[in-house]
Design a protein around this motif. Structure first.
Motif, short mmCIF file in Angstrom:
data_model
loop_
_atom_site.label_atom_id
_atom_site.label_comp_id
_atom_site.label_asym_id
_atom_site.label_seq_id
_atom_site.Cartn_x
_atom_site.Cartn_y
_atom_site.Cartn_z
N ARG A 28 0.86 -1.18 0.00
CA ARG A 28 0.00 0.00 0.00
C ARG A 28 0.89 1.22 0.00
N VAL A 29 0.68 2.16 -0.93
CA VAL A 29 1.44 3.40 -0.95
C VAL A 29 0.47 4.55 -0.65
N ALA A 30 0.97 5.59 0.01
CA ALA A 30 0.09 6.66 0.46
C ALA A 30 0.82 7.99 0.45
N ILE A 31 0.04 9.05 0.33
CA ILE A 31 0.55 10.41 0.44
C ILE A 31 -0.44 11.22 1.25
N ASP A 32 0.05 12.00 2.19
CA ASP A 32 -0.82 12.86 2.98
C ASP A 32 -0.11 14.15 3.32
N GLY A 33 -0.88 15.15 3.65
CA GLY A 33 -0.32 16.45 4.00
C GLY A 33 -1.17 17.13 5.06
N GLY A 34 -0.53 17.97 5.87
CA GLY A 34 -1.28 18.66 6.91
C GLY A 34 -0.39 19.58 7.73
N TYR A 35 -0.79 19.79 8.98
CA TYR A 35 -0.12 20.73 9.86
C TYR A 35 0.79 20.02 10.85
N THR A 36 1.91 20.66 11.13
CA THR A 36 2.80 20.21 12.19
C THR A 36 2.74 21.20 13.36
N TYR A 37 3.06 20.71 14.53
CA TYR A 37 3.12 21.55 15.73
C TYR A 37 4.34 21.09 16.51
N SER A 38 5.35 21.93 16.59
CA SER A 38 6.64 21.50 17.13
C SER A 38 7.10 22.38 18.28
N ALA A 39 7.87 21.76 19.17
CA ALA A 39 8.37 22.48 20.35
C ALA A 39 9.80 22.06 20.63
N MET A 40 10.57 22.99 21.15
CA MET A 40 11.93 22.71 21.58
C MET A 40 11.90 22.44 23.09
N ASN A 41 12.47 21.31 23.48
CA ASN A 41 12.55 20.96 24.90
C ASN A 41 13.97 21.23 25.38
N ALA A 42 14.13 22.21 26.29
CA ALA A 42 15.47 22.59 26.74
C ALA A 42 15.41 23.11 28.17
N ASN A 43 16.51 22.97 28.88
CA ASN A 43 16.65 23.47 30.25
C ASN A 43 17.10 24.92 30.20
N SER A 45 17.04 27.00 32.90
CA SER A 45 17.17 27.47 34.28
C SER A 45 18.28 28.51 34.44
N SER A 46 19.25 28.50 33.52
CA SER A 46 20.35 29.46 33.60
C SER A 46 20.01 30.79 32.93
N LEU A 47 18.86 30.87 32.27
CA LEU A 47 18.43 32.09 31.60
C LEU A 47 17.18 32.63 32.29
N VAL A 48 17.28 33.81 32.84
CA VAL A 48 16.15 34.41 33.55
C VAL A 48 15.14 34.94 32.55
N ASP A 49 13.85 34.74 32.85
CA ASP A 49 12.76 35.27 32.01
C ASP A 49 12.92 34.85 30.55
N SER A 50 13.03 33.55 30.31
CA SER A 50 13.18 33.03 28.95
C SER A 50 12.36 31.76 28.80
N LYS A 51 11.89 31.52 27.59
CA LYS A 51 11.14 30.30 27.32
C LYS A 51 11.11 30.01 25.82
N TYR A 52 10.87 28.73 25.50
CA TYR A 52 10.60 28.30 24.14
C TYR A 52 9.10 28.07 24.00
N THR A 53 8.53 28.48 22.88
CA THR A 53 7.12 28.23 22.60
C THR A 53 7.00 27.48 21.29
N ALA A 54 5.98 26.63 21.21
CA ALA A 54 5.74 25.82 20.02
C ALA A 54 5.08 26.66 18.93
N ARG A 55 5.30 26.24 17.68
CA ARG A 55 4.70 26.92 16.54
C ARG A 55 4.23 25.90 15.50
N TYR A 56 3.34 26.36 14.63
CA TYR A 56 2.80 25.50 13.59
C TYR A 56 3.67 25.53 12.33
#
Length: 239
Positions: A28-43, A45-56
């Motif tokens: 069976r062969v297939a093709i599909d397309g759509g949206y991704t939602y990705s996030a960076m996972n990182a520590n 703690s050494s950076l004050v007032d900082s964060k990573y946010t996910a995007r589409y």
């Protein structure tokens, strides 16, 4: 760069189709397309007032599935995935950010089974689950953002910002980014079979295991990506 990516996808589809011509009734062969939602996972703690946010982003998947026994199968293919995220400062430094737009080619290898019906055997609604691993190649990264020009703070403490935009040079690779990655992948699909053709919805989750920064030596500073994809597609059975 995008033209090269599409050429790779077209070539992959041709190879998968060619493979199907020699497979009788199990491929069976297939093709599909759509949206991704990705996030960076990182520590951070050494950076004050900082964060990573996910995007589409956007993703396209080409896959080939082969029945190995009854309703059990193995599948592989190639995916073009945008894995986008944002780094930003918060609190009194709010307004300082960098958006990362990333293009990846991913190569999954999954094992799974049909838990409701089998589209290889007849028409109707079907459900399948699969899991395994993937490898990926980081094709391109673009950065867009702004940062405060500290020397231009006005009397009312209003900051002036300088905007930045560039494409990361992987040949120089000054940040020592790891272009080759790997991780775990899970998949669930719900579809409807119409003889040789299927329509389906798909959910994929990629849990990155490799460190984004290949020069990192401290495990507590490890940076990994998580990505979710929801897509719609069509499949063809060679039987």
């Amino acid at each position: 760069m995008k033209n090269k990516l599409w050429n790779v996808l077209y070539l992959s589809l041709f190879l998968l189709t060619s493979l199907g011509l020699s497979a009788q009734n199990k491929l069976r062969v297939a093709i599909d397309g759509g949206y991704t939602y990705s996030a960076m996972n990182a520590n951070l703690s050494s950076l004050v007032d900082s964060k990573y946010t996910a995007r589409y982003g956007f993703g396209v998947n080409l896959s080939a599935e082969y029945i190995i026994w009854k309703s059990l199968f193995v599948s592989t293919g190639i995916s073009y995935l945008q894995k986008n995220y944002q780094f930003e400062r918060t609190g009194i430094q709010s307004g300082w950010f960098t958006r990362y737009d990333n293009d990846f080619l991913a190569f999954p290898l999954l094992v799974g089974g049909y838990i409701l019906n089998n589209p290889h055997e007849g028409k109707g609604v079907w459900i399948k689950l699969a899991g395994g691993m993937y490898t990926e190649y980081w094709v391109n990264m673009e950065r867009n953002g702004q940062y405060p020009v500290l020397s231009e703070i006005q009397e009312n403490e209003h900051r002036n910002y300088a905007k930045v935009s560039d494409t990361y040079d992987f040949k120089k690779n000054e940040n020592q980014l790891n272009r080759f990655g790997y991780g775990l992948q899970g998949q669930a699909q719900l579809g409807y079979s119409l003889k040789k053709f299927n329509i389906y919805g798909s959910y994929n989750y990629q849990y990155g295991l490799s460190d984004v920064n290949k020069a990192a030596t401290n495990k507590s500073q490890k940076m990994t990506m998580r990505s979710y994809t929801i897509s719609l597609g069509i499949a063809y059975h060679f039987n």
